[in-house]
Design a protein around this motif. Sequence first.
Motif, PDB file in Angstrom:
ATOM      1  N   ALA A  95      -4.834  28.601  33.780  1.00  0.00           N
ATOM      2  CA  ALA A  95      -4.091  27.341  33.708  1.00  0.00           C
ATOM      3  C   ALA A  95      -5.039  26.154  33.555  1.00  0.00           C
ATOM      4  N   ALA A  96      -6.145  26.155  34.292  1.00  0.00           N
ATOM      5  CA  ALA A  96      -7.117  25.058  34.194  1.00  0.00           C
ATOM      6  C   ALA A  96      -7.722  24.986  32.796  1.00  0.00           C
ATOM      7  N   LEU A  97      -8.117  26.140  32.257  1.00  0.00           N
ATOM      8  CA  LEU A  97      -8.692  26.167  30.911  1.00  0.00           C
ATOM      9  C   LEU A  97      -7.657  25.778  29.864  1.00  0.00           C
ATOM     10  N   ARG A  98      -6.421  26.214  30.055  1.00  0.00           N
ATOM     11  CA  ARG A  98      -5.340  25.875  29.120  1.00  0.00           C
ATOM     12  C   ARG A  98      -5.109  24.373  29.081  1.00  0.00           C
ATOM     13  N   LEU A  99      -5.072  23.733  30.239  1.00  0.00           N
ATOM     14  CA  LEU A  99      -4.857  22.289  30.295  1.00  0.00           C
ATOM     15  C   LEU A  99      -6.041  21.523  29.712  1.00  0.00           C
ATOM     16  N   ALA A 100      -7.264  21.998  29.989  1.00  0.00           N
ATOM     17  CA  ALA A 100      -8.451  21.326  29.435  1.00  0.00           C
ATOM     18  C   ALA A 100      -8.462  21.422  27.916  1.00  0.00           C
ATOM     19  N   ARG A 101      -8.119  22.584  27.381  1.00  0.00           N
ATOM     20  CA  ARG A 101      -8.084  22.751  25.924  1.00  0.00           C
ATOM     21  C   ARG A 101      -6.992  21.901  25.302  1.00  0.00           C
ATOM     22  N   PHE A 102      -5.852  21.818  25.972  1.00  0.00           N
ATOM     23  CA  PHE A 102      -4.752  21.002  25.453  1.00  0.00           C
ATOM     24  C   PHE A 102      -5.155  19.531  25.370  1.00  0.00           C
ATOM     25  N   ASN A 103      -5.841  19.041  26.392  1.00  0.00           N
ATOM     26  CA  ASN A 103      -6.254  17.638  26.404  1.00  0.00           C
ATOM     27  C   ASN A 103      -7.246  17.325  25.292  1.00  0.00           C
ATOM     28  N   THR A 104      -8.113  18.273  24.968  1.00  0.00           N
ATOM     29  CA  THR A 104      -9.108  18.030  23.917  1.00  0.00           C
ATOM     30  C   THR A 104      -8.512  18.165  22.527  1.00  0.00           C
ATOM     31  N   GLY A 116      -1.801  29.129  22.851  1.00  0.00           N
ATOM     32  CA  GLY A 116      -1.771  29.726  24.175  1.00  0.00           C
ATOM     33  C   GLY A 116      -0.462  29.412  24.873  1.00  0.00           C
ATOM     34  N   LEU A 117      -0.107  30.258  25.827  1.00  0.00           N
ATOM     35  CA  LEU A 117       1.128  30.063  26.583  1.00  0.00           C
ATOM     36  C   LEU A 117       1.043  28.797  27.422  1.00  0.00           C
ATOM     37  N   PRO A 118       1.989  27.858  27.285  1.00  0.00           N
ATOM     38  CA  PRO A 118       1.962  26.644  28.108  1.00  0.00           C
ATOM     39  C   PRO A 118       2.007  26.987  29.594  1.00  0.00           C
ATOM     40  N   SER A 119       1.278  26.229  30.395  1.00  0.00           N
ATOM     41  CA  SER A 119       1.216  26.518  31.827  1.00  0.00           C
ATOM     42  C   SER A 119       2.576  26.410  32.525  1.00  0.00           C
TER      43      SER A 119
END
Length: 245
Positions: A95-104, A116-119
Motif C-alpha cells: 500500500a505504501a509503495l502503491r501510494l508513492a507511485r501514484f503520487n509520482t 496496480g490495484l488501488p489501495s
Amino acid sequence: MTTLALFAGFYAVIAGMNGDFIAGAIAIFVAMVFDGLDGRIARMTNSSSAFGAEYDSLADMVSFGLAPALLIYQWMLSDFGKLGWLIAFVFTAGAALRLARFNTQVGVADKRYFQGLPSPAAAAVLAGLVWMVEVNQIETGFEASFALFVTLATGLLMVSNVRYSSFKELNLKDKVPFVTLLLIVLVVVVVTLKPSVILFAAAFLYALSGVVMTVFRLRQTQEQRKKAKASSVSTETEPTDNSNS
C-alpha cells in the motif's frame, strides 16, 4: 473529510485490537466513503492544494494500508505466527509503495486506468472478507488459509503493473439519464440485502478483473505478433517473377 477518513481507519485498528472485527471492517468501508468525498468536495469548492493531496495520501496509508493489515492479522493471520505478520507487512508495504507511485505519476499516467490495484479496493477485499465471514458465521476450516492468500495476493497486486479501470471516463457532471438513476437505486437495494457478501464480491471481482484483462491483452498481443511474423515470412518466401517481357 480526510480527517474523518483517517479517524475511521484509526477506529478500525482499535476495533480489531479489541476483537470487534465487524465494526473494524465496517469502519474501513466508511473510510472509503469519506476518501471518495474529500477530493470531490475540494474540486467543487476550488480548494485543492498540494497540502491536501499529501494529507490524503497519509490518511490513505493508515486507513487502507495499516488498518486492513492489522485487522486481518488480529482476525486470522495471528494463527500463522511469524508468517502471518510478515504477510500482513507485505500488504502494508504494498500500500505504501502503491501510494508513492501514484503520487509520482499524477499528471503523467493515463487517467482511465490505475497501475496496480488501488489501495482502497485492496482494503475492501480484506475488510469485506472479515465482515462476510463474521456476520454469516462461515466455518469451513479454510478461512485462515484463504485470508493468508488474499492478503498476499492483494499486497502484490498493488505494486504490480496490472491495469485497473478507474471509471473516470464516466461523466456524472451532465444530466444523468433516468435509467441510470434507476440502476443506482437497484444497486443500493441489492447491497442492502446482504451488504457484507455483495461488497466483498464486488471488491474481489474488481481485483480479479485487472488480472483477467491483462491476460486477455497479452494473448491479443501474442496473436498479433504471430500474425505479423507469419505475414513477414510469407512475404519473404513469395516467388519473384523473373520472366522477360
